[in-house]
Design a protein around this motif. Structure first.
Motif, PDB file in Angstrom:
ATOM      1  N   ALA A 199       0.841  -1.196   0.000  1.00 24.91           N
ATOM      2  CA  ALA A 199       0.000   0.000   0.000  1.00 24.91           C
ATOM      3  C   ALA A 199       0.877   1.247   0.000  1.00 24.91           C
ATOM      4  CB  ALA A 199      -0.916  -0.006   1.220  1.00 24.91           C
ATOM      5  N   PRO A 200       0.484   2.288  -0.732  1.00 21.88           N
ATOM      6  CA  PRO A 200       1.325   3.481  -0.836  1.00 21.88           C
ATOM      7  C   PRO A 200       1.094   4.489   0.291  1.00 21.88           C
ATOM      8  CG  PRO A 200      -0.589   3.751  -2.227  1.00 21.88           C
ATOM      9  CD  PRO A 200      -0.709   2.371  -1.598  1.00 21.88           C
ATOM     10  N   THR A 201       2.007   5.434   0.389  1.00 22.14           N
ATOM     11  CA  THR A 201       1.802   6.655   1.163  1.00 22.14           C
ATOM     12  C   THR A 201       1.357   7.708   0.166  1.00 22.14           C
ATOM     13  OG1 THR A 201       3.666   6.066   2.607  1.00 22.14           O
ATOM     14  CG2 THR A 201       2.866   8.342   2.701  1.00 22.14           C
ATOM     15  N   ILE A 202       0.070   8.013   0.141  1.00 23.09           N
ATOM     16  CA  ILE A 202      -0.406   8.991  -0.846  1.00 23.09           C
ATOM     17  C   ILE A 202      -0.159  10.415  -0.322  1.00 23.09           C
ATOM     18  CG2 ILE A 202      -2.113   7.356  -1.723  1.00 23.09           C
ATOM     19  CD1 ILE A 202      -4.292   9.210  -0.496  1.00 23.09           C
ATOM     20  N   ASN A 203      -0.383  11.388  -1.169  1.00 24.81           N
ATOM     21  CA  ASN A 203      -0.205  12.811  -0.845  1.00 24.81           C
ATOM     22  C   ASN A 203       1.262  13.159  -0.581  1.00 24.81           C
ATOM     23  OD1 ASN A 203      -3.060  13.030  -0.877  1.00 24.81           O
ATOM     24  ND2 ASN A 203      -3.148  12.494   1.299  1.00 24.81           N
ATOM     25  N   HIS A 204       2.173  12.318  -1.052  1.00 20.09           N
ATOM     26  CA  HIS A 204       3.588  12.611  -0.846  1.00 20.09           C
ATOM     27  C   HIS A 204       4.041  13.566  -1.949  1.00 20.09           C
ATOM     28  CE1 HIS A 204       7.966  11.959  -0.569  1.00 20.09           C
ATOM     29  NE2 HIS A 204       7.712  11.717   0.704  1.00 20.09           N
ATOM     30  N   GLU A 205       4.381  14.797  -1.547  1.00 15.03           N
ATOM     31  CA  GLU A 205       4.647  15.855  -2.518  1.00 15.03           C
ATOM     32  C   GLU A 205       6.102  16.328  -2.537  1.00 15.03           C
ATOM     33  OE1 GLU A 205       0.088  17.600  -2.058  1.00 15.03           O
ATOM     34  OE2 GLU A 205       1.784  18.789  -1.323  1.00 15.03           O
ATOM     35  N   GLU A 206       6.758  16.315  -1.382  1.00 15.04           N
ATOM     36  CA  GLU A 206       8.136  16.799  -1.306  1.00 15.04           C
ATOM     37  C   GLU A 206       8.951  15.887  -0.407  1.00 15.04           C
ATOM     38  OE1 GLU A 206       8.585  20.921  -0.203  1.00 15.04           O
ATOM     39  OE2 GLU A 206       6.517  21.346  -0.815  1.00 15.04           O
ATOM     40  N   ALA A 207      10.143  15.509  -0.853  1.00 15.40           N
ATOM     41  CA  ALA A 207      11.005  14.655  -0.040  1.00 15.40           C
ATOM     42  C   ALA A 207      11.512  15.422   1.184  1.00 15.40           C
ATOM     43  CB  ALA A 207      12.185  14.175  -0.865  1.00 15.40           C
ATOM     44  N   ASP A 208      11.549  14.742   2.304  1.00 15.31           N
ATOM     45  CA  ASP A 208      12.104  15.296   3.542  1.00 15.31           C
ATOM     46  C   ASP A 208      13.428  14.574   3.801  1.00 15.31           C
ATOM     47  OD1 ASP A 208      12.831  15.998   6.110  1.00 15.31           O
ATOM     48  OD2 ASP A 208      10.848  15.705   6.980  1.00 15.31           O
ATOM     49  N   PRO A 209      14.546  15.285   3.834  1.00 16.26           N
ATOM     50  CA  PRO A 209      15.844  14.627   4.057  1.00 16.26           C
ATOM     51  C   PRO A 209      15.894  13.818   5.346  1.00 16.26           C
ATOM     52  CG  PRO A 209      16.143  16.924   3.409  1.00 16.26           C
ATOM     53  CD  PRO A 209      14.676  16.734   3.652  1.00 16.26           C
ATOM     54  N   GLU A 210      15.048  14.160   6.324  1.00 16.71           N
ATOM     55  CA  GLU A 210      15.045  13.424   7.585  1.00 16.71           C
ATOM     56  C   GLU A 210      14.087  12.230   7.548  1.00 16.71           C
ATOM     57  OE1 GLU A 210      15.557  15.485  11.329  1.00 16.71           O
ATOM     58  OE2 GLU A 210      15.527  17.383  10.239  1.00 16.71           O
ATOM     59  N   CYS A 211      13.427  12.029   6.421  1.00 13.48           N
ATOM     60  CA  CYS A 211      12.581  10.841   6.209  1.00 13.48           C
ATOM     61  C   CYS A 211      13.048  10.168   4.918  1.00 13.48           C
ATOM     62  CB  CYS A 211      11.105  11.235   6.117  1.00 13.48           C
ATOM     63  SG  CYS A 211      10.436  12.025   7.587  1.00 13.48           S
ATOM     64  N   ASP A 212      14.320   9.817   4.894  1.00 15.61           N
ATOM     65  CA  ASP A 212      14.971   9.374   3.656  1.00 15.61           C
ATOM     66  C   ASP A 212      14.880   7.871   3.451  1.00 15.61           C
ATOM     67  OD1 ASP A 212      16.612   8.813   5.786  1.00 15.61           O
ATOM     68  OD2 ASP A 212      18.476   9.212   4.701  1.00 15.61           O
ATOM     69  N   LEU A 213      13.702   7.307   3.677  1.00 15.24           N
ATOM     70  CA  LEU A 213      13.448   5.895   3.426  1.00 15.24           C
ATOM     71  C   LEU A 213      12.552   5.756   2.200  1.00 15.24           C
ATOM     72  CD1 LEU A 213      12.703   4.856   7.124  1.00 15.24           C
ATOM     73  CD2 LEU A 213      14.821   4.439   5.868  1.00 15.24           C
ATOM     74  N   ASP A 214      12.385   4.544   1.729  1.00 14.96           N
ATOM     75  CA  ASP A 214      11.475   4.283   0.609  1.00 14.96           C
ATOM     76  C   ASP A 214      10.056   4.242   1.164  1.00 14.96           C
ATOM     77  OD1 ASP A 214       9.974   3.410  -1.504  1.00 14.96           O
ATOM     78  OD2 ASP A 214      11.108   1.556  -1.835  1.00 14.96           O
ATOM     79  N   VAL A 215       9.358   5.368   1.056  1.00 10.12           N
ATOM     80  CA  VAL A 215       8.022   5.478   1.654  1.00 10.12           C
ATOM     81  C   VAL A 215       6.912   5.097   0.670  1.00 10.12           C
ATOM     82  CG1 VAL A 215       8.782   7.214   3.307  1.00 10.12           C
ATOM     83  CG2 VAL A 215       7.826   7.960   1.105  1.00 10.12           C
ATOM     84  N   VAL A 216       7.254   4.436  -0.418  1.00  9.67           N
ATOM     85  CA  VAL A 216       6.289   3.976  -1.431  1.00  9.67           C
ATOM     86  C   VAL A 216       5.359   5.130  -1.803  1.00  9.67           C
ATOM     87  CG1 VAL A 216       4.777   2.066  -2.112  1.00  9.67           C
ATOM     88  CG2 VAL A 216       6.386   1.752  -0.220  1.00  9.67           C
ATOM     89  N   PRO A 217       5.902   6.219  -2.346  1.00 13.33           N
ATOM     90  CA  PRO A 217       5.095   7.421  -2.562  1.00 13.33           C
ATOM     91  C   PRO A 217       4.012   7.260  -3.622  1.00 13.33           C
ATOM     92  CG  PRO A 217       7.274   7.669  -3.534  1.00 13.33           C
ATOM     93  CD  PRO A 217       7.296   6.397  -2.744  1.00 13.33           C
TER      94      PRO A 217
END
Length: 402
Positions: free
Chosen positions: A354-372
């Motif tokens: 399942a994805p993480t929807i609404n992902h618009e901008e990368a956060d350097p402090e959340c630098d994992l594969d969040v399945v955007p």
């Protein structure tokens, strides 16, 4: 120690009226969050949520049942019905004595409280319905599920804020594993989307006015949802003997306390919970392919959780997929871990993340594969479900393909 498997699942949330509909919506990356509709919503500064649209209790329950059931109980019964039907269990008198219910909720009958506070304080009434207490008590949903299926074994409710469902499922897992029971109905339910419920959360200043964007650099808070998910946990040999369709195996559970702050997350507590679940399951770091994150969409939670995952998994963190389905259904508070367990089962059984929807901008402090934004097909044998609650209470479950 007995092995524990999942043989049935049911759900109702903003994504759909069944587990099947919820899973389809997760695969499609559908957004169930929208404008809230209830009395006095215009007085709130937060007017969005993962509300179940078109819900009509009269279509599902008798008038007498509605008198007894707060909405959180109704949701639990709807989810339990689907789970039991899918499991194919025949609950004989003998099996009923070795079966029970553990559900999580944070608010219990909050709809009932809200309605009756209005009657007493706003409308000036001096009497309330005699069933107010049985409707609002936190154990109401678990008790009614127990009565519906004549389950006579251990039955209780866990209330640990946002970790309630994971704690509940962990207790059900342990009851079967140690031989106390053969079958448990477990998960969680919540219905806080009412004027009083939202107004209380507004005071914390952690709510978003425009959407849930976990791990995205422009996130600005969490969004509440409502609903329930219930699973049939069953002793493996019992399930195999009756030819049950096994969805996944529950293999590990751990819980920790931060013992530091009532609202701020603590990386060390999260790390100990993740490591504890893997140790309990006897799994190595490289066996985990997917983590369903707590992922609330607040700056504090998302960065703390990502840091904890990276420090636990080291180099393997770059190979992990981690997503937050709260972006789609909202934060169900005490019921959230249960709905999110659907995504873990889907990952190991169907190979769909399942994805993480609404992902618009990368956060350097959340630098994992969040399945955007888009679901992904992947071969995953082990998935973790994280829940990190107010009060510093953490609960992590591990499930495996079987």
């Amino acid at each position: 120690m007995k092995r524990v498997v999942i043989t049935g699942q049911g759900a109702i949330s903003a994504l759909g009226d069944s587990a099947v509909e919820n899973l389809v919506a997760m695969r499609e990356g559908r957004n169930g969050i929208g404008p809230l509709e209830f009395q006095d919503v215009e007085r709130l500064s937060i007017t969005i949520g993962g509300q179940i649209r078109g819900y009509d209790p009269v279509a599902r329950f008798s008038r007498q049942e509605i008198t007894l059931y707060d909405k959180f109980t109704q949701f639990a019964l709807i989810a339990a019905e689907e789970a039991v039907a899918q499991s194919g269990l025949v609950l004989t008198e003998r099996l009923a004595a070795e079966a029970g219910v553990v559900l999580g909720t944070a608010g219990g009958g909050l709809q009932t409280q809200d309605e009756n506070y209005r009657q007493v304080y706003e409308e000036g009434k001096n009497r309330v319905h005699p069933f107010v207490v049985p409707r609002l008590m936190n154990n109401a949903a678990a008790s009614h599920v127990s009565m519906r299926y004549n389950l006579q074994g251990p039955t209780f409710t866990v209330a640990t804020a946002c970790a309630s469902s994971n704690h509940a499922m962990g207790q059900a897992f342990n009851l079967i594993r140690c031989g106390t029971t053969k079958v448990m109905l477990t998960g969680g339910s919540e219905s806080m989307l009412c004027f009083g419920g939202i107004k209380a959360w507004e005071g914390l200043r952690v709510m978003s006015k425009d959407g849930c964007r976990p791990f995205s650099a422009n996130r600005n808070g969490m969004v509440q949802g409502e609903g329930a998910a219930v699973f049939v946990f069953e002793e493996y040999e019992h399930a195999r003997a009756r030819g049950a369709d096994i969805l996944a195996e529950v293999v590990g559970f751990a819980m920790t306390s931060d013992a530091s702050d009532i609202v701020m997350p603590n990386k060390e507590g999260a790390k100990r919970a993740i490591r504890g679940a893997l140790r309990d399951a006897g799994l190595g770091l490289d066996s985990v392919g997917y983590i369903n994150a707590h992922g609330t969409g607040t700056t504090a939670n998302d960065r703390t959780e990502c840091a904890a995952v990276r420090e636990v998994f080291g180099a393997h963190a770059d190979s992990l997929m981690i997503s937050s389905t709260k972006s789609m259904h909202g934060h169900l508070i005490g019921g959230t871990g249960a709905v999110e367990m659907l995504a873990c089962v889907m990952a190991v059984r169907d190979g769909v993340i399942a994805p993480t929807i609404n992902h618009e901008e990368a956060d350097p402090e959340c630098d994992l594969d969040v399945v955007p934004n888009v679901a992904r097909e992947a071969d995953v044998s082990v998935a973790l479900s994280n829940a990190f609650a107010f009060g510093g209470l953490n609960a992590v479950l591990a499930v495996r393909r079987i």
